[in-house]
Design a protein around this motif. Structure first.
Motif, mmCIF file in Angstrom:
data_model
loop_
_atom_site.group_PDB
_atom_site.id
_atom_site.type_symbol
_atom_site.label_atom_id
_atom_site.label_comp_id
_atom_site.label_asym_id
_atom_site.label_seq_id
_atom_site.Cartn_x
_atom_site.Cartn_y
_atom_site.Cartn_z
ATOM 1 N N TRP A 60 0.840 -1.204 0.000
ATOM 2 C CA TRP A 60 0.000 0.000 0.000
ATOM 3 C C TRP A 60 0.874 1.252 0.000
ATOM 4 O O TRP A 60 0.625 2.199 -0.735
ATOM 5 C CB TRP A 60 -0.905 -0.069 1.224
ATOM 6 C CG TRP A 60 -1.847 1.054 1.446
ATOM 7 C CD1 TRP A 60 -3.092 1.216 0.890
ATOM 8 C CD2 TRP A 60 -1.673 2.178 2.328
ATOM 9 N NE1 TRP A 60 -3.687 2.357 1.379
ATOM 10 C CE2 TRP A 60 -2.842 2.965 2.258
ATOM 11 C CE3 TRP A 60 -0.643 2.575 3.176
ATOM 12 C CZ2 TRP A 60 -3.007 4.130 2.998
ATOM 13 C CZ3 TRP A 60 -0.795 3.741 3.912
ATOM 14 C CH2 TRP A 60 -1.971 4.511 3.814
ATOM 15 N N LEU A 61 1.926 1.235 0.830
ATOM 16 C CA LEU A 61 2.839 2.375 0.917
ATOM 17 C C LEU A 61 3.584 2.564 -0.402
ATOM 18 O O LEU A 61 3.780 3.693 -0.851
ATOM 19 C CB LEU A 61 3.816 2.175 2.077
ATOM 20 C CG LEU A 61 4.779 3.315 2.370
ATOM 21 C CD1 LEU A 61 4.038 4.591 2.728
ATOM 22 C CD2 LEU A 61 5.729 2.910 3.488
ATOM 23 N N GLN A 62 3.974 1.478 -1.029
ATOM 24 C CA GLN A 62 4.667 1.544 -2.317
ATOM 25 C C GLN A 62 3.804 2.257 -3.353
ATOM 26 O O GLN A 62 4.299 3.077 -4.123
ATOM 27 C CB GLN A 62 5.013 0.141 -2.818
ATOM 28 C CG GLN A 62 5.632 0.104 -4.204
ATOM 29 C CD GLN A 62 7.032 0.661 -4.233
ATOM 30 O OE1 GLN A 62 7.881 0.246 -3.450
ATOM 31 N NE2 GLN A 62 7.296 1.612 -5.114
ATOM 32 N N GLU A 63 2.509 1.964 -3.341
ATOM 33 C CA GLU A 63 1.599 2.630 -4.270
ATOM 34 C C GLU A 63 1.565 4.134 -4.021
ATOM 35 O O GLU A 63 1.448 4.918 -4.957
ATOM 36 C CB GLU A 63 0.194 2.056 -4.150
ATOM 37 C CG GLU A 63 0.068 0.632 -4.641
ATOM 38 C CD GLU A 63 -1.302 0.037 -4.368
ATOM 39 O OE1 GLU A 63 -2.238 0.797 -4.027
ATOM 40 O OE2 GLU A 63 -1.434 -1.187 -4.483
ATOM 41 N N ARG A 64 1.649 4.549 -2.765
ATOM 42 C CA ARG A 64 1.592 5.964 -2.434
ATOM 43 C C ARG A 64 2.900 6.684 -2.750
ATOM 44 O O ARG A 64 2.891 7.833 -3.165
ATOM 45 C CB ARG A 64 1.236 6.170 -0.961
ATOM 46 C CG ARG A 64 -0.271 6.252 -0.785
ATOM 47 C CD ARG A 64 -0.785 5.150 0.118
ATOM 48 N NE ARG A 64 -2.203 4.941 -0.070
ATOM 49 C CZ ARG A 64 -2.716 3.969 -0.811
ATOM 50 N NH1 ARG A 64 -1.953 3.147 -1.464
ATOM 51 N NH2 ARG A 64 -4.013 3.802 -0.913
ATOM 52 N N LEU A 65 4.034 6.007 -2.527
ATOM 53 C CA LEU A 65 5.326 6.640 -2.791
ATOM 54 C C LEU A 65 5.682 6.601 -4.275
ATOM 55 O O LEU A 65 6.472 7.422 -4.735
ATOM 56 C CB LEU A 65 6.436 5.959 -1.995
ATOM 57 C CG LEU A 65 6.439 6.176 -0.490
ATOM 58 C CD1 LEU A 65 7.607 5.445 0.141
ATOM 59 C CD2 LEU A 65 6.491 7.649 -0.156
ATOM 60 N N GLY A 66 5.104 5.653 -4.984
ATOM 61 C CA GLY A 66 5.393 5.531 -6.401
ATOM 62 C C GLY A 66 6.711 4.827 -6.651
ATOM 63 O O GLY A 66 7.461 4.511 -5.726
ATOM 64 N N PRO A 67 6.994 4.605 -7.914
ATOM 65 C CA PRO A 67 8.239 3.913 -8.247
ATOM 66 C C PRO A 67 9.440 4.793 -7.916
ATOM 67 O O PRO A 67 9.343 6.020 -7.891
ATOM 68 C CB PRO A 67 8.119 3.676 -9.753
ATOM 69 C CG PRO A 67 7.149 4.690 -10.242
ATOM 70 C CD PRO A 67 6.223 4.979 -9.087
ATOM 71 N N GLY A 68 10.525 4.143 -7.655
ATOM 72 C CA GLY A 68 11.737 4.888 -7.352
ATOM 73 C C GLY A 68 12.903 3.953 -7.161
ATOM 74 O O GLY A 68 12.737 2.744 -7.059
ATOM 75 N N GLU A 69 14.058 4.533 -7.128
ATOM 76 C CA GLU A 69 15.272 3.759 -6.933
ATOM 77 C C GLU A 69 15.460 3.470 -5.446
ATOM 78 O O GLU A 69 15.152 4.302 -4.606
ATOM 79 C CB GLU A 69 16.474 4.550 -7.443
ATOM 80 C CG GLU A 69 16.349 4.931 -8.887
ATOM 81 C CD GLU A 69 17.321 4.190 -9.752
ATOM 82 O OE1 GLU A 69 18.271 3.621 -9.216
ATOM 83 O OE2 GLU A 69 17.121 4.192 -10.967
ATOM 84 N N GLY A 70 15.938 2.313 -5.149
ATOM 85 C CA GLY A 70 16.256 1.976 -3.772
ATOM 86 C C GLY A 70 15.104 1.317 -3.034
ATOM 87 O O GLY A 70 13.999 1.178 -3.546
ATOM 88 N N ARG A 71 15.384 0.949 -1.825
ATOM 89 C CA ARG A 71 14.411 0.251 -1.005
ATOM 90 C C ARG A 71 13.335 1.210 -0.513
ATOM 91 O O ARG A 71 13.601 2.360 -0.187
ATOM 92 C CB ARG A 71 15.116 -0.399 0.167
ATOM 93 C CG ARG A 71 16.188 -1.373 -0.294
ATOM 94 C CD ARG A 71 16.873 -1.955 0.860
ATOM 95 N NE ARG A 71 16.525 -3.364 0.859
ATOM 96 C CZ ARG A 71 17.020 -4.234 1.704
ATOM 97 N NH1 ARG A 71 17.841 -3.844 2.638
ATOM 98 N NH2 ARG A 71 16.671 -5.501 1.627
ATOM 99 N N LEU A 72 12.125 0.683 -0.430
ATOM 100 C CA LEU A 72 10.947 1.487 -0.078
ATOM 101 C C LEU A 72 11.125 2.241 1.235
ATOM 102 O O LEU A 72 10.931 3.454 1.306
ATOM 103 C CB LEU A 72 9.713 0.578 -0.011
ATOM 104 C CG LEU A 72 8.434 1.204 0.518
ATOM 105 C CD1 LEU A 72 7.937 2.254 -0.459
ATOM 106 C CD2 LEU A 72 7.387 0.137 0.756
#
Length: 110
Positions: A60-72
């Motif tokens: 759920w948090l990944q969806e909010r932060l969006g794609p990106g480099e590195g660990r969530l």
């Protein structure tokens, strides 16, 4: 017998750790707390690694932060000046997730 000044709250394990990380880790740092949760919840008897709400929360948090480099959670932590603020924000988001999750659950028919 003394009366409680406030009612007891039901908390899940993740909430307990995020609310008081020094009770569960050496220094209570952000990275200690999340590493502790991952390790502990990965080995809960009778539960598959991804069945704990914590792991659903991370999706759920990944969806909010969006794609990106590195660990969530490393990317999440970088948004805060210190561990205390990062843990408070993670705790608040986890509580939001639990409320949303509870509101969308459908009661089981028996």
């Amino acid at each position: 017998m003394t009366e409680l000044s406030r009612p007891l709250r039901l908390l899940d394990f993740v909430q307990c750790v995020l609310e008081r990380p020094r009770m569960y880790t050496e220094q209570g740092s952000f990275y200690e707390a999340v590493a502790f949760l991952k390790g502990y919840l990965s080995n809960v008897p009778g539960q598959h690694f991804n069945n704990a709400p914590w792991f659903e929360f991370l999706d759920w948090l990944q969806e909010r932060l969006g794609p990106g480099e590195g660990r969530l959670l490393v990317r999440f932590r970088e948004n805060f000046d210190d561990d205390t603020l990062a843990l408070q924000a993670l705790y608040a988001l986890y509580n939001d997730f639990l409320r949303l999750h509870a509101a969308t659950e459908t009661p089981s028919v028996q």
